[in-house]
Design an enzyme around this catalytic site. Structure first.
Site, PDB file in Angstrom:
ATOM      1  N   CYS A  74      -2.488   5.935   5.546  1.00  0.00           N
ATOM      2  CA  CYS A  74      -3.726   5.178   5.380  1.00  0.00           C
ATOM      3  C   CYS A  74      -3.766   3.946   6.257  1.00  0.00           C
ATOM      4  CB  CYS A  74      -3.932   4.769   3.927  1.00  0.00           C
ATOM      5  SG  CYS A  74      -3.322   3.152   3.525  1.00  0.00           S
ATOM      6  N   ASN A 125       0.799  -1.229   0.000  1.00  0.00           N
ATOM      7  CA  ASN A 125       0.000   0.000   0.000  1.00  0.00           C
ATOM      8  C   ASN A 125       0.831   1.278   0.000  1.00  0.00           C
ATOM      9  OD1 ASN A 125       0.307  -1.384   2.640  1.00  0.00           O
ATOM     10  ND2 ASN A 125      -0.342   0.594   3.440  1.00  0.00           N
TER      11      ASN A 125
HETATM   12  N1  PMP Z   1      -4.372  -3.944   3.888  1.00  0.00           N
HETATM   13  C1  PMP Z   1      -3.907  -3.020   3.039  1.00  0.00           C
HETATM   14  C2  PMP Z   1      -2.802  -3.395   2.097  1.00  0.00           C
HETATM   15  C3  PMP Z   1      -4.447  -1.731   3.032  1.00  0.00           C
HETATM   16  O1  PMP Z   1      -3.965  -0.822   2.184  1.00  0.00           O
HETATM   17  C4  PMP Z   1      -5.496  -1.427   3.930  1.00  0.00           C
HETATM   18  C5  PMP Z   1      -6.077  -0.033   3.979  1.00  0.00           C
HETATM   19  N2  PMP Z   1      -5.145   0.949   4.224  1.00  0.00           N
HETATM   20  C6  PMP Z   1      -5.959  -2.427   4.782  1.00  0.00           C
HETATM   21  C7  PMP Z   1      -5.376  -3.678   4.739  1.00  0.00           C
HETATM   22  C8  PMP Z   1      -7.062  -2.186   5.775  1.00  0.00           C
HETATM   23  O2  PMP Z   1      -8.264  -1.955   5.109  1.00  0.00           O
HETATM   24  P1  PMP Z   1      -9.544  -1.443   5.936  1.00  0.00           P
HETATM   25  O3  PMP Z   1      -9.116  -0.175   6.597  1.00  0.00           O
HETATM   26  O4  PMP Z   1     -10.577  -1.251   4.903  1.00  0.00           O
HETATM   27  O5  PMP Z   1      -9.888  -2.469   6.927  1.00  0.00           O
END
Ligand code: PMP
Length: 395
Positions: free
Chosen positions: A328, A153
């Site tokens: 994020c 990410n």
């Molecule tokens: N895994 C990855 C690779 C992410 O980019 C994210 C969001 N940043 C998540 C998990 C978590 O997703 P969520 O916040 O929708 O639970």
């Protein structure tokens, strides 16, 4: 340009209007609970959930019964790791993952370590790729699960999923992948991937927040998974709680649009990404690309602009939404564990900006962002005594 520009599509994406249109009836006239089996309201909701499940399965080349709805990738990752760990403890207590995983994997592993599991965090090379020989060496008779993300990410690096899957299969070890940043951008064929568990979220693919999927391969012997939520036994006992019907409909519609438009969209976005990268390299000195130059998802550009602090760059272009480090992945901003795992110098880590391009970015926006970033970096460097000293030395 007197509007805000959004280039942080790894953190989240806006809901596509076509997704919203599909969802709206399920908030109002079709509001039933799919578990209400005795009346039409329930039947309508159940039919929406099951046709969404079928649609998702179709695009991922999976079976509908392999798709379980959760609240998002965080929950899916928790369920996969804790669920497998708890149900396989008698076989072994060793898990292999990687240093650049999302916090929802790393912190879940840390918790499992506290309850007596052993976790190997594989290192990565300077591009974010794990060494498959290291993976093979880490496997022991105690190993029950390997969890390696498909695409990162922060830096977008894509791991070699098919090779990792083969190694796991040969060693009869379950393989989980967090595919949150890859789903909708790459054509994932789950039947061919030798993968047992896959997590992803709706809000990274122009769907709603608060909905996600855990794919669990329907194999023989059956993958045993300890539920993490007790209650009414929804989702065949794996994840209790009334299903979020509008969000499920939205996730399916979002995935459908990604698949229908994937080829054209990924080319367009990658062209924008390359245009930005080339402009930064040609118009600025002392810039670096973070992540793999080719094995990466199309919408990620992570670059370090030496002699300019990431937060200062962002402050000087407040109309542009980008990200530094891992905004994020955590509600508590911390220095990026991903950039650290690549072995980057502190200066390079502290001048890194992540651009997350998306469906709604235009060429005009891309050109504007290029100029604004270059302007911001140049003016910050003008104020940097270290940079000035370096320039005068070279002249
Ligand atoms: N895994 C990855 C690779 C992410 O980019 C994210 C969001 N940043 C998540 C998990 C978590 O997703 P969520 O916040 O929708 O639970």
């Amino acid at each position: 340009m007197n509007k805000l520009i959004y280039m942080d599509n790894h953190a989240t994406t806006p809901v596509d209007n076509r997704v919203l249109d599909a969802m709206l009836p399920y908030f109002t006239e079709k509001f039933g609970n799919p578990a209400s089996r005795q009346h039409k309201y329930g039947w309508v909701a159940e039919e929406a959930v099951e046709s969404s499940r079928n649609l998702i399965a179709k695009f991922l080349n999976a079976d509908a019964k392999e798709i379980y709805f959760t609240s998002g990738a965080t929950e899916s990752n928790n369920l996969a790791l804790k669920g497998i760990a708890e149900s396989h403890a008698s076989k072994g207590r060793h898990i292999i993952t990687c240093a650049t995983e999302h916090k929802s994997v790393i912190d879940t592993c840390r918790r499992l370590e506290k309850s007596g599991y052993r976790v190997t965090y594989l290192p990565v090379d300077e591009f974010g790729i794990i060494d498959l020989e290291n993976l093979k060496k880490a496997i022991s008779t105690e190993t029950i699960l390997v969890s390696i993300m498909t695409a990162n990410n922060e830096i977008g690096t894509i791991q070699d999923m098919s090779e990792i899957g083969n190694i796991c299969k040969q060693n009869e070890i379950l393989f989980h992948t967090d595919a949150t940043q890859a789903v909708g951008k790459m054509n994932l064929n789950l039947k061919k991937m030798n993968v047992d568990l896959v997590s992803f979220s709706g809000h990274k693919i122009y769907g709603p927040k608060g909905i996600g999927v855990l794919y669990v391969h329907d194999r023989k012997p059956k993958t045993r998974l300890e539920p993490q939520m007790d209650g009414g036994g929804h989702e065949r006992g794996l994840r209790s709680g009334t299903l979020n019907v509008p969000a499920i409909v939205g996730l399916a519609q979002a995935l459908k649009l990604c698949y229908e438009e994937m080829e054209e969209e990924q080319i367009r976005v990658a062209n924008f990404r390359d245009k930005m990268q080339n402009a930064f390299f040609s118009r600025l000195d002392d810039v670096y690309l973070n992540g793999h130059p080719t094995k990466r998802i199309s919408n990620n550009l992570n670059m370090s602009f030496m002699y300019a602090e990431d937060s200062a760059i962002m402050m000087s272009m407040k109309e542009i939404a980008v990200s530094s480090g891992s905004a994020c992945s955590t509600a508590q901003p911390q220095p990026s564990h991903v950039l650290k795992a690549l072995g980057l110098s502190e200066d390079r880590r502290h001048s890194a900006i992540r651009f997350g391009l998306g469906r709604f970015n235009t060429e005009e926006e891309v050109d504007y962002v290029i100029d604004r970033v270059i302007e911001a970096v140049k003016s910050l460097r003008n104020l940097s005594p270290i940079y000035q000293k370096k320039v005068s030395k070279n002249n």
